[in-house]
Write a protein that holds these residues in place. Sequence first.
Motif, PDB file in Angstrom:
ATOM      1  N   PHE A  55       0.831  -1.197   0.000  1.00  0.00           N
ATOM      2  CA  PHE A  55       0.000   0.000   0.000  1.00  0.00           C
ATOM      3  C   PHE A  55       0.874   1.259   0.000  1.00  0.00           C
ATOM      4  CE2 PHE A  55      -2.214   3.363   2.353  1.00  0.00           C
ATOM      5  CZ  PHE A  55      -3.300   3.557   1.506  1.00  0.00           C
ATOM      6  N   LEU A  56       1.919   1.267   0.822  1.00  0.00           N
ATOM      7  CA  LEU A  56       2.823   2.419   0.861  1.00  0.00           C
ATOM      8  C   LEU A  56       3.531   2.612  -0.477  1.00  0.00           C
ATOM      9  CD1 LEU A  56       4.388   2.073   4.431  1.00  0.00           C
ATOM     10  CD2 LEU A  56       2.844   3.870   3.627  1.00  0.00           C
ATOM     11  N   LEU A  57       3.918   1.520  -1.118  1.00  0.00           N
ATOM     12  CA  LEU A  57       4.566   1.626  -2.429  1.00  0.00           C
ATOM     13  C   LEU A  57       3.609   2.207  -3.462  1.00  0.00           C
ATOM     14  CD1 LEU A  57       6.651  -1.667  -2.599  1.00  0.00           C
ATOM     15  CD2 LEU A  57       7.525   0.674  -2.460  1.00  0.00           C
ATOM     16  N   LEU A  58       2.356   1.737  -3.441  1.00  0.00           N
ATOM     17  CA  LEU A  58       1.363   2.253  -4.386  1.00  0.00           C
ATOM     18  C   LEU A  58       1.046   3.716  -4.121  1.00  0.00           C
ATOM     19  CD1 LEU A  58      -1.081  -0.789  -4.606  1.00  0.00           C
ATOM     20  CD2 LEU A  58       0.506   0.022  -6.362  1.00  0.00           C
ATOM     21  N   ALA A  59       1.144   4.130  -2.860  1.00  0.00           N
ATOM     22  CA  ALA A  59       0.872   5.521  -2.510  1.00  0.00           C
ATOM     23  C   ALA A  59       2.070   6.415  -2.804  1.00  0.00           C
ATOM     24  CB  ALA A  59       0.495   5.619  -1.029  1.00  0.00           C
ATOM     25  N   LEU A  66      10.257   1.090   2.585  1.00  0.00           N
ATOM     26  CA  LEU A  66      11.564   0.482   2.848  1.00  0.00           C
ATOM     27  C   LEU A  66      11.853   0.377   4.335  1.00  0.00           C
ATOM     28  CD1 LEU A  66      13.787   2.079   0.061  1.00  0.00           C
ATOM     29  CD2 LEU A  66      13.005  -0.289   0.232  1.00  0.00           C
ATOM     30  N   VAL A  67      11.536   1.431   5.078  1.00  0.00           N
ATOM     31  CA  VAL A  67      11.766   1.409   6.528  1.00  0.00           C
ATOM     32  C   VAL A  67      10.902   0.330   7.183  1.00  0.00           C
ATOM     33  CG1 VAL A  67      11.438   2.727   8.657  1.00  0.00           C
ATOM     34  CG2 VAL A  67      12.526   3.797   6.693  1.00  0.00           C
ATOM     35  N   LEU A  68       9.643   0.270   6.814  1.00  0.00           N
ATOM     36  CA  LEU A  68       8.744  -0.728   7.402  1.00  0.00           C
ATOM     37  C   LEU A  68       9.165  -2.142   7.016  1.00  0.00           C
ATOM     38  CD1 LEU A  68       6.237  -1.114   9.139  1.00  0.00           C
ATOM     39  CD2 LEU A  68       4.865  -0.999   7.064  1.00  0.00           C
ATOM     40  N   ALA A  69       9.566  -2.331   5.762  1.00  0.00           N
ATOM     41  CA  ALA A  69      10.021  -3.659   5.327  1.00  0.00           C
ATOM     42  C   ALA A  69      11.296  -4.064   6.069  1.00  0.00           C
ATOM     43  CB  ALA A  69      10.250  -3.666   3.817  1.00  0.00           C
ATOM     44  N   ALA A  70      12.209  -3.114   6.249  1.00  0.00           N
ATOM     45  CA  ALA A  70      13.452  -3.414   6.968  1.00  0.00           C
ATOM     46  C   ALA A  70      13.157  -3.747   8.431  1.00  0.00           C
ATOM     47  CB  ALA A  70      14.413  -2.236   6.871  1.00  0.00           C
ATOM     48  N   ALA A  71      12.272  -2.981   9.062  1.00  0.00           N
ATOM     49  CA  ALA A  71      11.927  -3.249  10.459  1.00  0.00           C
ATOM     50  C   ALA A  71      11.234  -4.602  10.590  1.00  0.00           C
ATOM     51  CB  ALA A  71      11.025  -2.135  11.003  1.00  0.00           C
ATOM     52  N   GLY A  72      10.353  -4.918   9.673  1.00  0.00           N
ATOM     53  CA  GLY A  72       9.681  -6.215   9.702  1.00  0.00           C
ATOM     54  C   GLY A  72      10.641  -7.363   9.460  1.00  0.00           C
ATOM     55  N   GLY A  73      11.568  -7.172   8.525  1.00  0.00           N
ATOM     56  CA  GLY A  73      12.574  -8.197   8.266  1.00  0.00           C
ATOM     57  C   GLY A  73      13.474  -8.425   9.464  1.00  0.00           C
ATOM     58  N   TRP A  74      13.864  -7.342  10.129  1.00  0.00           N
ATOM     59  CA  TRP A  74      14.696  -7.461  11.324  1.00  0.00           C
ATOM     60  C   TRP A  74      13.936  -8.196  12.429  1.00  0.00           C
ATOM     61  CZ3 TRP A  74      13.978  -5.394  16.260  1.00  0.00           C
ATOM     62  CH2 TRP A  74      15.051  -5.553  17.126  1.00  0.00           C
ATOM     63  N   ALA A  75      12.673  -7.835  12.637  1.00  0.00           N
ATOM     64  CA  ALA A  75      11.877  -8.497  13.675  1.00  0.00           C
ATOM     65  C   ALA A  75      11.704  -9.984  13.366  1.00  0.00           C
ATOM     66  CB  ALA A  75      10.502  -7.820  13.804  1.00  0.00           C
ATOM     67  N   TRP A  76      11.457 -10.311  12.102  1.00  0.00           N
ATOM     68  CA  TRP A  76      11.307 -11.709  11.701  1.00  0.00           C
ATOM     69  C   TRP A  76      12.610 -12.468  11.945  1.00  0.00           C
ATOM     70  CZ3 TRP A  76       7.543 -14.976  10.495  1.00  0.00           C
ATOM     71  CH2 TRP A  76       7.875 -16.173   9.863  1.00  0.00           C
ATOM     72  N   TRP A  77      13.729 -11.872  11.566  1.00  0.00           N
ATOM     73  CA  TRP A  77      15.033 -12.511  11.742  1.00  0.00           C
ATOM     74  C   TRP A  77      15.331 -12.738  13.220  1.00  0.00           C
ATOM     75  CZ3 TRP A  77      19.735 -10.272  13.623  1.00  0.00           C
ATOM     76  CH2 TRP A  77      20.847 -11.091  13.465  1.00  0.00           C
TER      77      TRP A  77
END
Length: 101
Positions: A55-59, A66-77
């Motif tokens: 949604f953020l990319l489309l907006a 990118l920040v949200l994806a990085a934070a989510g990836g870090w939390a998942w890791w």
Amino acid sequence: MLNDRERKTLHDLEQQLVQDDPGFQRRFETRARELGRPGLVTVLGLVLLVVVVLFLLLAGAVGGALVLAAAGGWAWWMMRGRSRPASGGRPPESGPGDGPG
């Protein structure tokens, strides 16, 4: 890292616990396996994260996505790293170059 004496002491203690209460090891291994599987909340959280990032990319908010994806990836890791049971309950073997010196 554990030295050889500490590793042997830990192994002896584990063996004594298994001999004293065989069900202890089964309960512990079952719990470790359950922790290794992602739960429903984890999967739903990941799906929600992907939807919000898209949604953020489309907006047009590429930076926010990118920040949200990085934070989510870090939390998942971090979560996956903590939930994995140790291999056989034994500490990893030390290799060359490990330890002082």
